[in-house]
Design a protein around this motif. Structure first.
Motif, PDB file in Angstrom:
ATOM      1  N   ASN A  35      -1.027   5.393   0.255  1.00  0.00           N
ATOM      2  CA  ASN A  35       0.362   5.049   0.553  1.00  0.00           C
ATOM      3  C   ASN A  35       0.897   4.007  -0.418  1.00  0.00           C
ATOM      4  O   ASN A  35       2.069   4.054  -0.806  1.00  0.00           O
ATOM      5  CB  ASN A  35       0.490   4.548   1.995  1.00  0.00           C
ATOM      6  CG  ASN A  35       0.290   5.652   3.004  1.00  0.00           C
ATOM      7  OD1 ASN A  35       0.468   6.824   2.702  1.00  0.00           O
ATOM      8  ND2 ASN A  35      -0.092   5.293   4.217  1.00  0.00           N
ATOM      9  N   ASP A  36       0.053   3.062  -0.817  1.00  0.00           N
ATOM     10  CA  ASP A  36       0.491   2.045  -1.776  1.00  0.00           C
ATOM     11  C   ASP A  36       0.773   2.667  -3.141  1.00  0.00           C
ATOM     12  O   ASP A  36       1.721   2.274  -3.835  1.00  0.00           O
ATOM     13  CB  ASP A  36      -0.570   0.954  -1.920  1.00  0.00           C
ATOM     14  CG  ASP A  36      -0.707   0.118  -0.654  1.00  0.00           C
ATOM     15  OD1 ASP A  36       0.236   0.134   0.158  1.00  0.00           O
ATOM     16  OD2 ASP A  36      -1.756  -0.528  -0.476  1.00  0.00           O
ATOM     17  N   VAL A  37      -0.063   3.631  -3.533  1.00  0.00           N
ATOM     18  CA  VAL A  37       0.158   4.323  -4.802  1.00  0.00           C
ATOM     19  C   VAL A  37       1.475   5.104  -4.753  1.00  0.00           C
ATOM     20  O   VAL A  37       2.278   5.057  -5.691  1.00  0.00           O
ATOM     21  CB  VAL A  37      -1.019   5.261  -5.122  1.00  0.00           C
ATOM     22  CG1 VAL A  37      -0.719   6.106  -6.345  1.00  0.00           C
ATOM     23  CG2 VAL A  37      -2.300   4.463  -5.336  1.00  0.00           C
ATOM     24  N   CYS A  38       1.709   5.811  -3.649  1.00  0.00           N
ATOM     25  CA  CYS A  38       2.983   6.531  -3.483  1.00  0.00           C
ATOM     26  C   CYS A  38       4.163   5.573  -3.563  1.00  0.00           C
ATOM     27  O   CYS A  38       5.182   5.876  -4.196  1.00  0.00           O
ATOM     28  CB  CYS A  38       2.997   7.276  -2.150  1.00  0.00           C
ATOM     29  SG  CYS A  38       2.003   8.774  -2.114  1.00  0.00           S
ATOM     30  N   GLN A  39       4.034   4.414  -2.905  1.00  0.00           N
ATOM     31  CA  GLN A  39       5.136   3.447  -2.895  1.00  0.00           C
ATOM     32  C   GLN A  39       5.436   2.937  -4.296  1.00  0.00           C
ATOM     33  O   GLN A  39       6.597   2.707  -4.647  1.00  0.00           O
ATOM     34  CB  GLN A  39       4.796   2.278  -1.974  1.00  0.00           C
ATOM     35  CG  GLN A  39       5.979   1.380  -1.664  1.00  0.00           C
ATOM     36  CD  GLN A  39       7.051   2.091  -0.856  1.00  0.00           C
ATOM     37  OE1 GLN A  39       6.770   2.598   0.220  1.00  0.00           O
ATOM     38  NE2 GLN A  39       8.261   2.146  -1.387  1.00  0.00           N
ATOM     39  N   TRP A  40       4.394   2.764  -5.104  1.00  0.00           N
ATOM     40  CA  TRP A  40       4.594   2.299  -6.484  1.00  0.00           C
ATOM     41  C   TRP A  40       5.475   3.287  -7.250  1.00  0.00           C
ATOM     42  O   TRP A  40       6.413   2.895  -7.943  1.00  0.00           O
ATOM     43  CB  TRP A  40       3.248   2.135  -7.181  1.00  0.00           C
ATOM     44  CG  TRP A  40       3.334   1.461  -8.523  1.00  0.00           C
ATOM     45  CD1 TRP A  40       3.167   0.132  -8.781  1.00  0.00           C
ATOM     46  CD2 TRP A  40       3.598   2.094  -9.788  1.00  0.00           C
ATOM     47  NE1 TRP A  40       3.323  -0.110 -10.120  1.00  0.00           N
ATOM     48  CE2 TRP A  40       3.584   1.062 -10.774  1.00  0.00           C
ATOM     49  CE3 TRP A  40       3.850   3.398 -10.190  1.00  0.00           C
ATOM     50  CZ2 TRP A  40       3.805   1.324 -12.127  1.00  0.00           C
ATOM     51  CZ3 TRP A  40       4.085   3.654 -11.536  1.00  0.00           C
ATOM     52  CH2 TRP A  40       4.055   2.624 -12.493  1.00  0.00           C
ATOM     53  N   PHE A  41       5.177   4.571  -7.111  1.00  0.00           N
ATOM     54  CA  PHE A  41       5.980   5.588  -7.798  1.00  0.00           C
ATOM     55  C   PHE A  41       7.371   5.709  -7.180  1.00  0.00           C
ATOM     56  O   PHE A  41       8.369   5.886  -7.892  1.00  0.00           O
ATOM     57  CB  PHE A  41       5.261   6.935  -7.759  1.00  0.00           C
ATOM     58  CG  PHE A  41       4.106   7.047  -8.718  1.00  0.00           C
ATOM     59  CD1 PHE A  41       4.319   7.226 -10.069  1.00  0.00           C
ATOM     60  CD2 PHE A  41       2.804   6.949  -8.269  1.00  0.00           C
ATOM     61  CE1 PHE A  41       3.266   7.312 -10.957  1.00  0.00           C
ATOM     62  CE2 PHE A  41       1.736   7.038  -9.149  1.00  0.00           C
ATOM     63  CZ  PHE A  41       1.966   7.218 -10.498  1.00  0.00           C
ATOM     64  N   ILE A  42       7.463   5.638  -5.859  1.00  0.00           N
ATOM     65  CA  ILE A  42       8.764   5.741  -5.182  1.00  0.00           C
ATOM     66  C   ILE A  42       9.699   4.634  -5.648  1.00  0.00           C
ATOM     67  O   ILE A  42      10.889   4.868  -5.902  1.00  0.00           O
ATOM     68  CB  ILE A  42       8.572   5.701  -3.655  1.00  0.00           C
ATOM     69  CG1 ILE A  42       7.931   6.998  -3.164  1.00  0.00           C
ATOM     70  CG2 ILE A  42       9.901   5.476  -2.939  1.00  0.00           C
ATOM     71  CD1 ILE A  42       7.491   6.956  -1.710  1.00  0.00           C
ATOM     72  N   ASP A  43       9.165   3.416  -5.793  1.00  0.00           N
ATOM     73  CA  ASP A  43       9.992   2.280  -6.194  1.00  0.00           C
ATOM     74  C   ASP A  43      10.536   2.437  -7.605  1.00  0.00           C
ATOM     75  O   ASP A  43      11.552   1.825  -7.951  1.00  0.00           O
ATOM     76  CB  ASP A  43       9.182   0.979  -6.107  1.00  0.00           C
ATOM     77  CG  ASP A  43       8.894   0.576  -4.673  1.00  0.00           C
ATOM     78  OD1 ASP A  43       9.599   1.065  -3.768  1.00  0.00           O
ATOM     79  OD2 ASP A  43       7.958  -0.217  -4.458  1.00  0.00           O
TER      80      ASP A  43
ATOM     81  N   PHE B 290       8.328   9.725   4.646  1.00  0.00           N
ATOM     82  CA  PHE B 290       9.761   9.464   4.759  1.00  0.00           C
ATOM     83  C   PHE B 290      10.045   8.026   5.195  1.00  0.00           C
ATOM     84  O   PHE B 290      11.118   7.497   4.902  1.00  0.00           O
ATOM     85  CB  PHE B 290      10.403  10.466   5.718  1.00  0.00           C
ATOM     86  CG  PHE B 290      10.794  11.750   5.048  1.00  0.00           C
ATOM     87  CD1 PHE B 290      11.996  11.852   4.379  1.00  0.00           C
ATOM     88  CD2 PHE B 290       9.952  12.852   5.064  1.00  0.00           C
ATOM     89  CE1 PHE B 290      12.356  13.022   3.745  1.00  0.00           C
ATOM     90  CE2 PHE B 290      10.299  14.026   4.434  1.00  0.00           C
ATOM     91  CZ  PHE B 290      11.509  14.126   3.773  1.00  0.00           C
ATOM     92  N   ARG B 291       9.102   7.408   5.880  1.00  0.00           N
ATOM     93  CA  ARG B 291       9.259   5.983   6.173  1.00  0.00           C
ATOM     94  C   ARG B 291       9.250   5.173   4.883  1.00  0.00           C
ATOM     95  O   ARG B 291       9.994   4.199   4.724  1.00  0.00           O
ATOM     96  CB  ARG B 291       8.141   5.502   7.094  1.00  0.00           C
ATOM     97  CG  ARG B 291       8.258   5.987   8.536  1.00  0.00           C
ATOM     98  CD  ARG B 291       7.085   5.477   9.361  1.00  0.00           C
ATOM     99  NE  ARG B 291       7.107   5.985  10.719  1.00  0.00           N
ATOM    100  CZ  ARG B 291       6.136   5.825  11.600  1.00  0.00           C
ATOM    101  NH1 ARG B 291       5.043   5.144  11.241  1.00  0.00           N
ATOM    102  NH2 ARG B 291       6.231   6.321  12.819  1.00  0.00           N
ATOM    103  N   GLN B 292       8.402   5.575   3.938  1.00  0.00           N
ATOM    104  CA  GLN B 292       8.348   4.892   2.653  1.00  0.00           C
ATOM    105  C   GLN B 292       9.598   5.148   1.818  1.00  0.00           C
ATOM    106  O   GLN B 292       9.914   4.366   0.920  1.00  0.00           O
ATOM    107  CB  GLN B 292       7.109   5.334   1.870  1.00  0.00           C
ATOM    108  CG  GLN B 292       5.797   4.896   2.491  1.00  0.00           C
ATOM    109  CD  GLN B 292       4.612   5.318   1.651  1.00  0.00           C
ATOM    110  OE1 GLN B 292       4.090   6.417   1.792  1.00  0.00           O
ATOM    111  NE2 GLN B 292       4.181   4.446   0.749  1.00  0.00           N
TER     112      GLN B 292
END
Length: 406
Positions: free
Chosen positions: A141-149, A173-175
């Motif tokens: 989830n942290d890796v996904c958040q890095w790309f999402i940001d 979708f929460r992220q």
């Protein structure tokens, strides 16, 4: 799957293409000329103004924002350090979704990687990577958040024959909260369904996603089959082609708006750095006011950091110009922040001035209120003023891709 929150997905509709027909279809490559034309990849026009604007943005950040960021150790609070590479980076488009929904095939098709040494591996099993790391607690989830940001455009891809909104997608979708304007939904492999079944799946998809995307205007949904081969027979070929061109135009527009988005991102970052500096300044001032000759520094500081509202620390910041309550950090974060960075190591803002460099607060406020909006206005003034009004109707000149192939 959270049955209490999401309606039961409809049973998988029948696949229309038989195995024999599929073998024939996968041997016929689709024409890609519209991709080159829509994205204008072959344009030879210069883009020197874009490079100059990026350098100006980089200079504003280094001269006006980063000094306060370093003086008050903002990165230890937010853990997001902006590098030169992030400022000058090319656009990032992120593909998310369950396995085997066609993400790799879509990338191969859009980039023309099919049957080249660079094509992404595609298959039924979920092994889309060069290597696999197996370890306890790998932070997916942290890796996904890095790309999402950092993504300029986020495609969430679904397979209409395996439509299901499970726990992992709900967490995803929460992220994505706060990034709804950059989300696009793709209903891929649409030529596998009859038109009536496709309409039913389209409605079921919106029904399932409604609790996850709580915005007034839902994300744009593209319905087609994004892969290098011909559409299945007896399907809505013209509709799928128009949807594909519409997606490419959307993608091109997002790329064109990349610089404007970067300026807005740096300005928002500057606002948060300024608020952090003001808060630290207020904590330091309150600590000094409360200290006396007989006071215990640890007890005084603990009283302040445990109950900042008692000393109006956050309320005093909200009274200042250009401060929104939505930009304020979590007050509990400052307990940890000052636990690592003793309050005595920070100077007040009034002491953060020099004869040659000026004052940190004045410089960052000038960047937020004048320099960055001025840079944005100078870019906008060079555009066709009728472009925004024509985007909805499709009229006028198409945007020029600044990241074209030379």
């Amino acid at each position: 799957m959270a049955a209490e929150r999401f309606p039961q997905s409809p049973p998988n509709p029948p696949i229309r293409v038989h195995e024999e027909e599929e073998d024939v279809l996968t041997s016929i490559l689709r024409d890609r000329s519209h991709i080159e034309e829509t994205l204008r990849l072959a344009s030879e026009e210069p883009a020197g103004d874009y490079a100059a604007a990026l350098q100006r943005l980089r200079k504003i950040y280094h001269n006006s924002i980063k000094p306060m960021e370093q003086a008050y150790k903002y990165n230890e609070l937010r853990q997001h350090e902006i590098s030169d590479g992030e400022i000058t980076s090319k656009p990032m488009v992120l593909f998310l979704g369950p396995w085997s929904v066609g993400k790799s095939s879509m990338i191969n098709y859009l980039l023309g990687l099919q049957d080249t040494p660079y094509q992404l591996y595609t298959g039924a099993e979920p092994t889309t990577s060069e290597f696999t790391v197996i370890m306890h607690g790998y932070p997916f989830n942290d890796v996904c958040q890095w790309f999402i940001d950092r993504a300029d455009l986020i495609f969430v891809v679904f397979d209409p024959t395996k439509l299901d909104v499970g726990l992992e997608l709900e967490m995803l979708f929460r992220q994505l909260k706060g990034r709804e304007s950059q989300i696009r939904i793709i209903l891929n492999k649409a030529d596998n369904l009859a038109t009536q079944d496709l309409m039913r799946v389209y409605g079921a998809l919106f029904w399932s996603l409604a609790p996850l995307i709580n915005v007034t205007e839902p994300p744009r949904v593209y319905v087609s089959s994004f892969w290098p081969y011909e559409y299945a027979p007896d399907t809505s070929r013209d509709l799928f082609k128009r949807e594909e061109i519409s997606l490419l135009e959307d993608l091109n527009q997002v790329i064109e708006n990349r610089l404007e988005n970067k300026i807005a991102f740096i300005r928002q970052h500057g606002i948060r750095v300024r608020i952090h500096g003001l808060l630290v300044d207020r904590y330091v001032q309150t600590f000094k006011d409360k200290m006396s000759f007989f006071s215990d520094p640890d007890l005084v500081f603990k009283e302040i950091v445990d109950d900042p509202d008692k000393f109006y620390i956050f309320k005093s910041i909200l009274a200042k110009t250009n401060v929104s309550k939505f930009d304020l950090p979590n007050r509990d974060a400052y307990r940890d922040f000052f636990g690592i960075n003793p309050i005595g190591t920070f100077k007040q803002l009034s002491a953060q001035c020099s004869y040659m460099g000026g004052c940190l607060l004045e410089k960052i406020e000038k960047a937020i209120t004048n320099e960055l909006p001025g840079l944005l206005s100078s870019i906008a003034s060079g555009k066709n003023p009728t472009l925004s009004s024509c985007e909805a109707t499709g009229c006028g000149e198409k945007p020029k891709n600044r990241y074209r192939r030379h």
